[in-house]
Design a protein around this motif. Structure first.
Motif, mmCIF file in Angstrom:
data_model
loop_
_atom_site.group_PDB
_atom_site.id
_atom_site.type_symbol
_atom_site.label_atom_id
_atom_site.label_comp_id
_atom_site.label_asym_id
_atom_site.label_seq_id
_atom_site.Cartn_x
_atom_site.Cartn_y
_atom_site.Cartn_z
ATOM 1 N N LYS A 157 0.849 -1.182 0.000
ATOM 2 C CA LYS A 157 0.000 0.000 0.000
ATOM 3 C C LYS A 157 0.891 1.240 0.000
ATOM 4 O O LYS A 157 1.613 1.496 0.959
ATOM 5 C CB LYS A 157 -0.891 -0.037 1.239
ATOM 6 C CG LYS A 157 -1.866 1.107 1.368
ATOM 7 C CD LYS A 157 -2.690 0.924 2.635
ATOM 8 C CE LYS A 157 -3.629 2.092 2.889
ATOM 9 N NZ LYS A 157 -4.408 1.891 4.136
ATOM 10 N N LEU A 158 0.854 2.009 -1.082
ATOM 11 C CA LEU A 158 1.725 3.173 -1.216
ATOM 12 C C LEU A 158 1.061 4.428 -0.660
ATOM 13 O O LEU A 158 -0.120 4.673 -0.926
ATOM 14 C CB LEU A 158 2.076 3.423 -2.688
ATOM 15 C CG LEU A 158 2.929 2.379 -3.404
ATOM 16 C CD1 LEU A 158 3.121 2.782 -4.866
ATOM 17 C CD2 LEU A 158 4.283 2.210 -2.725
ATOM 18 N N GLU A 160 0.067 8.298 -0.697
ATOM 19 C CA GLU A 160 -0.297 9.090 -1.882
ATOM 20 C C GLU A 160 0.872 9.880 -2.436
ATOM 21 O O GLU A 160 0.992 10.045 -3.651
ATOM 22 C CB GLU A 160 -1.457 10.037 -1.537
ATOM 23 C CG GLU A 160 -2.792 9.321 -1.391
ATOM 24 C CD GLU A 160 -3.966 10.278 -1.368
ATOM 25 O OE1 GLU A 160 -3.797 11.435 -1.790
ATOM 26 O OE2 GLU A 160 -5.057 9.869 -0.933
ATOM 27 N N ILE A 163 3.017 7.875 -5.055
ATOM 28 C CA ILE A 163 2.418 7.345 -6.274
ATOM 29 C C ILE A 163 2.897 8.153 -7.475
ATOM 30 O O ILE A 163 2.836 9.390 -7.468
ATOM 31 C CB ILE A 163 0.884 7.390 -6.195
ATOM 32 C CG1 ILE A 163 0.390 6.605 -4.979
ATOM 33 C CG2 ILE A 163 0.273 6.812 -7.461
ATOM 34 C CD1 ILE A 163 -1.097 6.766 -4.709
ATOM 35 N N HIS A 249 2.413 1.073 -8.556
ATOM 36 C CA HIS A 249 1.830 2.401 -8.741
ATOM 37 C C HIS A 249 0.462 2.298 -9.422
ATOM 38 O O HIS A 249 -0.447 3.078 -9.123
ATOM 39 C CB HIS A 249 2.779 3.282 -9.567
ATOM 40 C CG HIS A 249 4.056 3.580 -8.870
ATOM 41 N ND1 HIS A 249 4.201 4.636 -8.006
ATOM 42 C CD2 HIS A 249 5.258 2.940 -8.878
ATOM 43 C CE1 HIS A 249 5.429 4.653 -7.519
ATOM 44 N NE2 HIS A 249 6.085 3.629 -8.035
ATOM 45 N N TYR A 251 -1.664 -0.270 -9.080
ATOM 46 C CA TYR A 251 -2.603 -0.690 -8.030
ATOM 47 C C TYR A 251 -2.915 0.464 -7.087
ATOM 48 O O TYR A 251 -4.062 0.603 -6.619
ATOM 49 C CB TYR A 251 -2.036 -1.870 -7.254
ATOM 50 C CG TYR A 251 -1.997 -3.177 -8.024
ATOM 51 C CD1 TYR A 251 -3.167 -3.771 -8.481
ATOM 52 C CD2 TYR A 251 -0.791 -3.823 -8.294
ATOM 53 C CE1 TYR A 251 -3.139 -4.970 -9.190
ATOM 54 C CE2 TYR A 251 -0.755 -5.020 -8.995
ATOM 55 C CZ TYR A 251 -1.933 -5.583 -9.443
ATOM 56 O OH TYR A 251 -1.904 -6.770 -10.137
ATOM 57 N N ALA A 252 -1.931 1.294 -6.810
ATOM 58 C CA ALA A 252 -2.157 2.439 -5.918
ATOM 59 C C ALA A 252 -3.154 3.416 -6.530
ATOM 60 O O ALA A 252 -3.991 4.000 -5.816
ATOM 61 C CB ALA A 252 -0.835 3.142 -5.631
ATOM 62 N N LYS A 253 -3.086 3.609 -7.843
ATOM 63 C CA LYS A 253 -4.046 4.487 -8.509
ATOM 64 C C LYS A 253 -5.463 3.911 -8.433
ATOM 65 O O LYS A 253 -6.432 4.641 -8.211
ATOM 66 C CB LYS A 253 -3.651 4.685 -9.974
ATOM 67 C CG LYS A 253 -2.395 5.527 -10.179
ATOM 68 C CD LYS A 253 -2.059 5.614 -11.657
ATOM 69 C CE LYS A 253 -0.788 6.410 -11.889
ATOM 70 N NZ LYS A 253 -0.438 6.473 -13.324
ATOM 71 N N LYS A 255 -6.609 1.958 -6.106
ATOM 72 C CA LYS A 255 -7.071 2.123 -4.728
ATOM 73 C C LYS A 255 -7.423 3.587 -4.434
ATOM 74 O O LYS A 255 -8.390 3.875 -3.728
ATOM 75 C CB LYS A 255 -6.008 1.643 -3.735
ATOM 76 C CG LYS A 255 -6.502 1.676 -2.288
ATOM 77 C CD LYS A 255 -5.475 1.149 -1.333
ATOM 78 C CE LYS A 255 -6.086 1.086 0.074
ATOM 79 N NZ LYS A 255 -6.670 2.354 0.510
ATOM 80 N N GLN A 256 -6.650 4.502 -4.990
ATOM 81 C CA GLN A 256 -6.894 5.922 -4.751
ATOM 82 C C GLN A 256 -8.286 6.333 -5.224
ATOM 83 O O GLN A 256 -8.929 7.210 -4.636
ATOM 84 C CB GLN A 256 -5.820 6.750 -5.454
ATOM 85 C CG GLN A 256 -5.779 8.212 -5.040
ATOM 86 C CD GLN A 256 -4.608 8.939 -5.697
ATOM 87 O OE1 GLN A 256 -4.378 8.824 -6.893
ATOM 88 N NE2 GLN A 256 -3.855 9.679 -4.913
ATOM 89 N N CYS A 280 -1.481 -4.743 -2.233
ATOM 90 C CA CYS A 280 -1.549 -3.285 -2.348
ATOM 91 C C CYS A 280 -2.845 -2.722 -1.768
ATOM 92 O O CYS A 280 -3.114 -1.523 -1.886
ATOM 93 C CB CYS A 280 -1.413 -2.877 -3.812
ATOM 94 S SG CYS A 280 0.181 -3.309 -4.547
#
Length: 362
Positions: A157-158, A160, A163, A249, A251-253, A255-256, A280
């Protein structure tokens, strides 16, 4: 210890992602790996920075590798040509066979001739795949289940501020992302994705589908034609090539935006994209088939729908995307499940112990 892993196809997919993770972990524990592939289908960038990679069909070159590179163990992944190469070179070390093909007809073909080399053990990535293999080989054949592992220091899990928003794909400010990740072929069942997207388009205007990968897939033209025919170009955005190093990155988007991943596959022996997404903090929506229930826990780390039930798949997506409290619960539980069962440290440790046992017994 020195290993050679043989597989036909150097693809961007779960098998090579799993072996990439193992190779990095093994090296830290004094185990060197080399890879031999018959054909590169766009996956070379995944592997070349972690271990030596040979891509060849030349039998003389392959025999030279087997005779002169002093491998302690050879691991064959769904490649029946390898049994001939190994028998011709009279390789004396232990031979492991990884049986990963989920379709039984194809798996049977991939195992043709394995008795020539008298493998020490079969290795499978799930209990489901053990059951599939048991149909084709003798019941007394030693078989070990070792899950694919994911590097949770890389897939995580990044925050914010970490990212990379400059890299593709770009995020639309008013859309939640549902991502399909993988090949475009019959088994991955992209046609069902088209149907789900068409249904969602008729009911919502706040969801965008991303298709990630598929650049070298044989159905890529059929997929493009169907997307155009169904007028889904604004709903389904396709990104044929995303570097593996960029996937956390991506996956982070997802999730965001409060999004999830979607799979429509007809069957998997494991499924690396599931554990990558979960690591993530991204919930997974997938059909309740084959090995998937071993990975995704229904209503705890994602939602499982009955195969080919388009409306149920869409409803599962809405349930996850529309409840922020549920979303965070699923996200946190997904991370914890990967830590408990699918981290590379746990899975690769088990593989290393098996290798030491095999060498000791031989």
């Amino acid at each position: 210890m020195k290993l050679l892993v043989i597989w036909r196809l150097l693809t961007v997919g779960g098998v090579n992602a799993g072996w990439r993770n193992r190779a990095i972990f093994f090296k830290k524990h004094g185990i060197d790996i080399e890879f031999l592939y018959c054909k590169d289908l766009g996956g070379l960038h995944m592997m070349k920075d972690v271990a030596p990679v040979y891509v060849t069909n030349d039998e003389n070159e392959i025999h030279h590798l087997l005779e002169h590179n002093h491998y302690d163990v050879v691991i064959v992944v769904d490649t029946n040509q390898a049994y001939k190469w190994l028998s011709h070179t009279n390789f004396k070390g232990p031979i492991l066979i990884e049986a990963r093909t989920p379709e039984i007809i194809k798996l049977k073909r991939n195992l043709e001739g394995f008795d020539k080399v008298k493998p020490t053990k079969f290795v499978v990535p799930s209990e489901h795949q053990r059951r599939v293999l048991s149909i084709l080989v003798k019941h007394n054949s030693p078989t070990e289940v070792i899950y694919n592992g994911v590097d949770t220091s890389f897939f995580r899990k990044l925050p914010e501020d970490q990212i990379d928003l400059t890299a593709d794909p770009p995020i639309a400010s008013n859309k939640k992302i549902v991502a399909y990740i993988g090949r475009l072929d019959q088994r991955k069942n992209w046609k069902q994705l088209i149907k789900i997207a068409r249904l969602v388009q008729s009911e919502r205007d706040d969801i965008e589908f991303w298709v990630i990968g598929g650049d070298q897939s044989k159905d890529r033209t059929k997929f493009e034609n169907q997307r155009n025919k169904q007028q889904l170009n604004e709903v389904i955005k396709w990104f044929p090539v995303i570097p593996y190093q960029q996937m956390p990155h991506l996956y982070a988007k997802i999730k965001q935006t409060g999004g999830c991943t979607i799979a429509t596959t007809k069957g998997e022996s494991f499924g690396n994209t599931f554990i990558e997404a979960m690591a993530c903090g991204v919930p997974v929506v997938a059909p309740n088939v084959s090995s998937i229930p071993e990975i995704v826990v229904h209503k705890k780390t994602g939602y499982l729908f009955y195969e080919n039930h388009i409306k149920e798949a869409a409803k599962s997506i809405y349930t996850i995307l529309d409840d922020p409290t549920l979303y965070e619960h699923l996200s946190n539980a997904s991370i914890q499940r990967v830590d408990n069962y699918f981290s590379i440290s746990k899975c690769a440790d088990k593989y290393i112990q098996m290798l030491h046992n095999v060498l000791k017994e031989s």
